[in-house]
Design a protein around this motif. Structure first.
Motif, PDB file in Angstrom:
ATOM      1  N   ALA A 232     -56.735  56.521  56.676  1.00 24.40           N
ATOM      2  CA  ALA A 232     -57.654  55.722  55.862  1.00 24.40           C
ATOM      3  C   ALA A 232     -57.550  54.240  56.214  1.00 24.40           C
ATOM      4  CB  ALA A 232     -57.344  55.936  54.379  1.00 24.40           C
ATOM      5  N   THR A 233     -56.335  53.778  56.465  1.00 22.53           N
ATOM      6  CA  THR A 233     -56.126  52.383  56.846  1.00 22.53           C
ATOM      7  C   THR A 233     -56.802  52.076  58.173  1.00 22.53           C
ATOM      8  OG1 THR A 233     -54.035  52.261  55.630  1.00 22.53           O
ATOM      9  CG2 THR A 233     -54.335  50.705  57.426  1.00 22.53           C
ATOM     10  N   HIS A 234     -56.628  52.951  59.157  1.00 18.79           N
ATOM     11  CA  HIS A 234     -57.269  52.741  60.465  1.00 18.79           C
ATOM     12  C   HIS A 234     -58.787  52.839  60.368  1.00 18.79           C
ATOM     13  CE1 HIS A 234     -53.470  52.407  62.330  1.00 18.79           C
ATOM     14  NE2 HIS A 234     -53.185  53.690  62.427  1.00 18.79           N
ATOM     15  N   PHE A 235     -59.287  53.731  59.548  1.00 17.06           N
ATOM     16  CA  PHE A 235     -60.727  53.848  59.316  1.00 17.06           C
ATOM     17  C   PHE A 235     -61.274  52.522  58.803  1.00 17.06           C
ATOM     18  CE2 PHE A 235     -63.888  56.018  56.138  1.00 17.06           C
ATOM     19  CZ  PHE A 235     -64.970  55.499  56.834  1.00 17.06           C
ATOM     20  N   ASP A 236     -60.582  51.917  57.861  1.00 13.99           N
ATOM     21  CA  ASP A 236     -61.049  50.659  57.285  1.00 13.99           C
ATOM     22  C   ASP A 236     -61.055  49.537  58.318  1.00 13.99           C
ATOM     23  OD1 ASP A 236     -61.860  49.243  54.807  1.00 13.99           O
ATOM     24  OD2 ASP A 236     -60.050  48.084  55.194  1.00 13.99           O
ATOM     25  N   ALA A 237     -60.117  49.594  59.271  1.00 13.57           N
ATOM     26  CA  ALA A 237     -60.021  48.564  60.306  1.00 13.57           C
ATOM     27  C   ALA A 237     -60.839  48.905  61.545  1.00 13.57           C
ATOM     28  CB  ALA A 237     -58.561  48.366  60.685  1.00 13.57           C
ATOM     29  N   TYR A 238     -61.594  50.016  61.515  1.00 10.14           N
ATOM     30  CA  TYR A 238     -62.419  50.476  62.635  1.00 10.14           C
ATOM     31  C   TYR A 238     -61.591  50.908  63.843  1.00 10.14           C
ATOM     32  CZ  TYR A 238     -66.836  49.038  60.464  1.00 10.14           C
ATOM     33  OH  TYR A 238     -67.924  48.910  59.638  1.00 10.14           O
ATOM     34  N   ALA A 239     -60.344  51.265  63.635  1.00 17.31           N
ATOM     35  CA  ALA A 239     -59.561  51.882  64.701  1.00 17.31           C
ATOM     36  C   ALA A 239     -59.806  53.386  64.594  1.00 17.31           C
ATOM     37  CB  ALA A 239     -58.086  51.540  64.543  1.00 17.31           C
ATOM     38  N   HIS A 240     -61.028  53.806  64.952  1.00 18.49           N
ATOM     39  CA  HIS A 240     -61.470  55.156  64.607  1.00 18.49           C
ATOM     40  C   HIS A 240     -60.733  56.251  65.368  1.00 18.49           C
ATOM     41  CE1 HIS A 240     -64.501  54.031  61.759  1.00 18.49           C
ATOM     42  NE2 HIS A 240     -65.020  53.162  62.598  1.00 18.49           N
ATOM     43  N   ASP A 241     -60.385  56.004  66.616  1.00 16.12           N
ATOM     44  CA  ASP A 241     -59.631  57.024  67.349  1.00 16.12           C
ATOM     45  C   ASP A 241     -58.257  57.227  66.723  1.00 16.12           C
ATOM     46  OD1 ASP A 241     -61.689  57.514  69.102  1.00 16.12           O
ATOM     47  OD2 ASP A 241     -60.939  56.163  70.650  1.00 16.12           O
ATOM     48  N   ASP A 242     -57.616  56.116  66.368  1.00 20.16           N
ATOM     49  CA  ASP A 242     -56.314  56.225  65.702  1.00 20.16           C
ATOM     50  C   ASP A 242     -56.452  56.952  64.361  1.00 20.16           C
ATOM     51  OD1 ASP A 242     -55.104  54.838  67.758  1.00 20.16           O
ATOM     52  OD2 ASP A 242     -55.230  52.897  66.758  1.00 20.16           O
ATOM     53  N   ALA A 243     -57.551  56.680  63.662  1.00 22.15           N
ATOM     54  CA  ALA A 243     -57.779  57.357  62.379  1.00 22.15           C
ATOM     55  C   ALA A 243     -57.916  58.862  62.571  1.00 22.15           C
ATOM     56  CB  ALA A 243     -59.025  56.793  61.703  1.00 22.15           C
ATOM     57  N   ARG A 244     -58.674  59.260  63.586  1.00 24.45           N
ATOM     58  CA  ARG A 244     -58.866  60.696  63.829  1.00 24.45           C
ATOM     59  C   ARG A 244     -57.544  61.388  64.157  1.00 24.45           C
ATOM     60  NH1 ARG A 244     -63.241  58.595  66.899  1.00 24.45           N
ATOM     61  NH2 ARG A 244     -65.269  58.895  65.893  1.00 24.45           N
ATOM     62  N   VAL A 245     -56.715  60.730  64.952  1.00 21.41           N
ATOM     63  CA  VAL A 245     -55.404  61.306  65.278  1.00 21.41           C
ATOM     64  C   VAL A 245     -54.585  61.486  64.001  1.00 21.41           C
ATOM     65  CG1 VAL A 245     -53.208  60.868  66.434  1.00 21.41           C
ATOM     66  CG2 VAL A 245     -55.348  60.444  67.648  1.00 21.41           C
ATOM     67  N   ALA A 246     -54.568  60.458  63.152  1.00 16.27           N
ATOM     68  CA  ALA A 246     -53.800  60.541  61.911  1.00 16.27           C
ATOM     69  C   ALA A 246     -54.325  61.659  61.012  1.00 16.27           C
ATOM     70  CB  ALA A 246     -53.848  59.196  61.183  1.00 16.27           C
ATOM     71  N   PHE A 247     -55.659  61.769  60.895  1.00 17.24           N
ATOM     72  CA  PHE A 247     -56.239  62.831  60.064  1.00 17.24           C
ATOM     73  C   PHE A 247     -55.951  64.213  60.657  1.00 17.24           C
ATOM     74  CE2 PHE A 247     -59.626  59.570  58.693  1.00 17.24           C
ATOM     75  CZ  PHE A 247     -58.900  59.226  57.567  1.00 17.24           C
ATOM     76  N   LYS A 248     -55.950  64.308  61.986  1.00 14.31           N
ATOM     77  CA  LYS A 248     -55.647  65.592  62.635  1.00 14.31           C
ATOM     78  C   LYS A 248     -54.206  66.007  62.332  1.00 14.31           C
ATOM     79  CE  LYS A 248     -56.139  69.028  65.623  1.00 14.31           C
ATOM     80  NZ  LYS A 248     -56.968  70.220  65.305  1.00 14.31           N
ATOM     81  N   SER A 275     -69.763  60.380  58.514  1.00  9.98           N
ATOM     82  CA  SER A 275     -71.008  59.856  57.956  1.00  9.98           C
ATOM     83  C   SER A 275     -71.133  58.362  58.222  1.00  9.98           C
ATOM     84  CB  SER A 275     -71.075  60.127  56.447  1.00  9.98           C
ATOM     85  OG  SER A 275     -71.134  61.522  56.183  1.00  9.98           O
ATOM     86  N   TRP A 276     -70.037  57.637  58.086  1.00  7.96           N
ATOM     87  CA  TRP A 276     -70.052  56.192  58.335  1.00  7.96           C
ATOM     88  C   TRP A 276     -70.413  55.896  59.784  1.00  7.96           C
ATOM     89  CZ3 TRP A 276     -69.502  51.935  55.229  1.00  7.96           C
ATOM     90  CH2 TRP A 276     -69.298  50.712  55.866  1.00  7.96           C
ATOM     91  N   LEU A 277     -69.951  56.748  60.708  1.00  5.82           N
ATOM     92  CA  LEU A 277     -70.190  56.526  62.130  1.00  5.82           C
ATOM     93  C   LEU A 277     -71.543  57.063  62.595  1.00  5.82           C
ATOM     94  CD1 LEU A 277     -66.626  57.264  63.550  1.00  5.82           C
ATOM     95  CD2 LEU A 277     -67.764  55.047  63.329  1.00  5.82           C
ATOM     96  N   GLY A 278     -72.389  57.481  61.668  1.00  8.69           N
ATOM     97  CA  GLY A 278     -73.746  57.890  62.017  1.00  8.69           C
ATOM     98  C   GLY A 278     -73.920  59.348  62.341  1.00  8.69           C
ATOM     99  N   ASP A 279     -72.956  60.195  61.957  1.00 14.46           N
ATOM    100  CA  ASP A 279     -73.090  61.628  62.181  1.00 14.46           C
ATOM    101  C   ASP A 279     -72.936  62.356  60.840  1.00 14.46           C
ATOM    102  OD1 ASP A 279     -73.218  64.205  63.107  1.00 14.46           O
ATOM    103  OD2 ASP A 279     -71.631  63.987  64.613  1.00 14.46           O
ATOM    104  N   PRO A 280     -73.937  62.211  59.954  1.00 10.63           N
ATOM    105  CA  PRO A 280     -73.804  62.829  58.625  1.00 10.63           C
ATOM    106  C   PRO A 280     -73.778  64.348  58.664  1.00 10.63           C
ATOM    107  CG  PRO A 280     -76.021  61.942  58.942  1.00 10.63           C
ATOM    108  CD  PRO A 280     -75.198  61.463  60.095  1.00 10.63           C
ATOM    109  N   ASP A 281     -74.350  64.949  59.704  1.00  7.58           N
ATOM    110  CA  ASP A 281     -74.304  66.403  59.800  1.00  7.58           C
ATOM    111  C   ASP A 281     -72.852  66.875  59.957  1.00  7.58           C
ATOM    112  OD1 ASP A 281     -75.908  68.968  60.116  1.00  7.58           O
ATOM    113  OD2 ASP A 281     -74.705  69.015  61.952  1.00  7.58           O
ATOM    114  N   GLU A 282     -72.108  66.190  60.809  1.00  2.00           N
ATOM    115  CA  GLU A 282     -70.687  66.515  60.952  1.00  2.00           C
ATOM    116  C   GLU A 282     -69.948  66.183  59.656  1.00  2.00           C
ATOM    117  OE1 GLU A 282     -67.021  65.825  64.097  1.00  2.00           O
ATOM    118  OE2 GLU A 282     -68.507  64.247  63.864  1.00  2.00           O
ATOM    119  N   GLY A 283     -70.355  65.094  59.011  1.00  3.86           N
ATOM    120  CA  GLY A 283     -69.738  64.733  57.740  1.00  3.86           C
ATOM    121  C   GLY A 283     -69.925  65.813  56.692  1.00  3.86           C
TER     122      GLY A 283
END
Length: 466
Positions: A232-248, A275-283
């Motif tokens: 969640a912290t990385h998501f807020d800072a737009y470190a999206h790849d790091d966020a995905r790794v953490a969520f995984k 959804s934030w990144l423009g892929d609401p279907d995946e969201g």
């Protein structure tokens, strides 16, 4: 072939003169380009170029770092005092003499301010600093800040224990709670994000360590929980790849632990990020994965996931889907029993629920010509319910509420709420909050005849990073 550098106009203003002075000293280092100098003083190359052209106001601490790197003997720091120092003193005097905004003035929060945290990596080519020599010295004046960073850097990462102990699990829980608290109050950038990354790295190194059987599920749950807050912290800072790794990591640990609540929370965040990144279907897919075996979830967790579904449908501009998902979220939340929820769900109270569903209804009002009152009422309730511990959520809800009114309601009310939003958001290190401010600035541009709207846009520009 590289483009020639712009001819400077040092006589145009003191700020332009300062920029020309910086370029003069940079040029004394043959072959040193702005793109190279920026990381050496811990800012982007774009900032260096803007300072040289007179388009950006140099900070004093940056002038000091430039002096150290360019070996000017303190010229730029002294020049900063002449060019910018008087303006700083005048502004401080004005701030102490007047409460609130003065007509025509732009209020700028200085502190952490959006994006001003240092993100550039420190150069690795600097000579090592002798710690004993530093300790023997009597002054900091002769040592550059960048050398100090090298001096205090740890020699090695912290060691992991030979066997997992209950104290290790308690430490993981306390760290997760701390990161969650700091992230919500301050945003996910700067030191919060860096500490989050290091904490998750240490937690993952615990997973292969010998662990008593009775502690194994607790370890997996603690790492899953930490992975969620770090993501969640990385998501807020737009470190999206790091966020995905953490969520995984969180999802895998939650699955192995058989923890349906943590699994649902992970999919909720993956849904919001997509959804934030423009892929609401995946969201939408992630949210519905989280709702698998919803009978095992508390009503509050169900409400959280239905809110994520609503936000995905809202991004699709699907009116019926959004309204149905908001209704399902409301129904679930009406059955909430905080005593039945895990402690880490305490944040999802009435204010959070109103804010999350309001975001979905906002998209319908802006893009599908639906009633803006539904979203506005919920944003108002969210703002009223969030305290300082959730300054980011309050600031984002205020910003979106102001944008809604600027586009579909009373612009004067929107301006007042926008200034209140800046009081919160200007102190955060949240890239999401910054993007919402940019949207508000754009919508305020529709009301150029309103002097107050022009002032709000100026204040937003002054608050956002250059």
């Amino acid at each position: 072939m590289p483009q020639p550098e712009k001819v400077l106009t040092p006589d145009e203003s003191p700020q332009h003169w300062f920029g020309a002075e910086l370029r003069f000293w940079r040029k004394r280092r043959p072959g040193l380009h702005a793109a190279q100098l920026g990381p050496m003083v811990q800012v982007s190359s774009d900032v260096i170029s803007k300072i040289e052209k007179g388009h950006y106001r140099c900070r004093r601490d940056l002038a000091e770092r430039l002096d150290a790197v360019l070996e000017t003997g303190g010229v730029l720091t002294r020049a900063w005092g002449m060019v910018f120092g008087d303006a700083d003193r005048t502004r401080r005097q004005a701030d102490s003499a007047h409460e609130g905004l003065v007509e025509g003035a732009i209020e700028v929060h200085r502190g952490r301010i959006l994006g001003s945290d240092i993100t550039a990596a420190l150069p690795r080519s600097l000579p090592p600093v002798d710690r004993r020599a530093f300790l023997a010295a009597t002054s900091l004046a002769a040592i550059a800040p960048i050398d100090l960073a090298t001096l205090v850097a740890p020699a090695a990462p912290p060691e992991v224990p030979k066997q997992v102990r209950p104290t290790d699990l308690e430490q993981l829980r306390l760290i997760a709670d701390g990161i969650h608290r700091w992230d919500n109050a301050q945003g996910g950038g700067g030191l919060v994000g860096d500490f989050a990354s290091r904490s998750l790295e240490w937690a993952v190194r615990l997973l292969p360590v010998s662990c008593p059987e009775e502690l194994r599920l607790q370890l997996l749950g603690a790492v899953a929980r930490l992975g969620i807050v770090v993501g969640a912290t990385h998501f807020d800072a737009y470190a999206h790849d790091d966020a995905r790794v953490a969520f995984k990591i969180a999802a895998e640990c939650a699955e192995e632990a058989g923890d349906w609540w943590l699994r649902a929370k992970t999919f909720s965040f993956l849904s919001r990020q997509a959804s934030w990144l423009g892929d609401p279907d995946e969201g939408l897919t992630y949210a519905e994965k989280g709702l698998v075996r919803s009978d095992r979830l508390t009503p509050t967790i169900q409400a959280m996931l239905h809110s994520a579904r609503a936000r995905a449908f809202g991004k699709m501009h699907d009116v019926q889907g959004t309204l149905a998902a908001v209704g399902a979220a409301d129904d679930a939340f009406a059955r909430s029993n905080p005593a039945a929820d895990p402690s880490w769900m305490a944040y999802y109270d009435e204010a959070q629920h109103n804010g999350d569903t309001a975001h979905a209804l906002f998209d319908l009002a802006i893009h599908a010509d639906q009633d803006p009152g539904r979203a506005g009422d919920r944003f108002g309730a969210a703002v009223a319910g969030h305290g300082d511990d959730y300054a980011r959520s309050r600031g984002i809800s205020r910003t979106k509420w102001a944008s809604l009114l600027m586009a579909k309601g009373d612009p004067v009310q929107a301006i007042a709420i926008g200034h209140e939003a800046l009081d919160d958001v200007g102190r955060l290190t949240s890239r999401r909050a910054a993007d919402d401010l940019k949207e508000l600035r754009q919508l305020a541009g529709r009301h150029r005849r309103l002097e107050e709207a022009v002032h709000l846009r100026q204040r937003i520009t002054a608050t956002l990073p250059a």
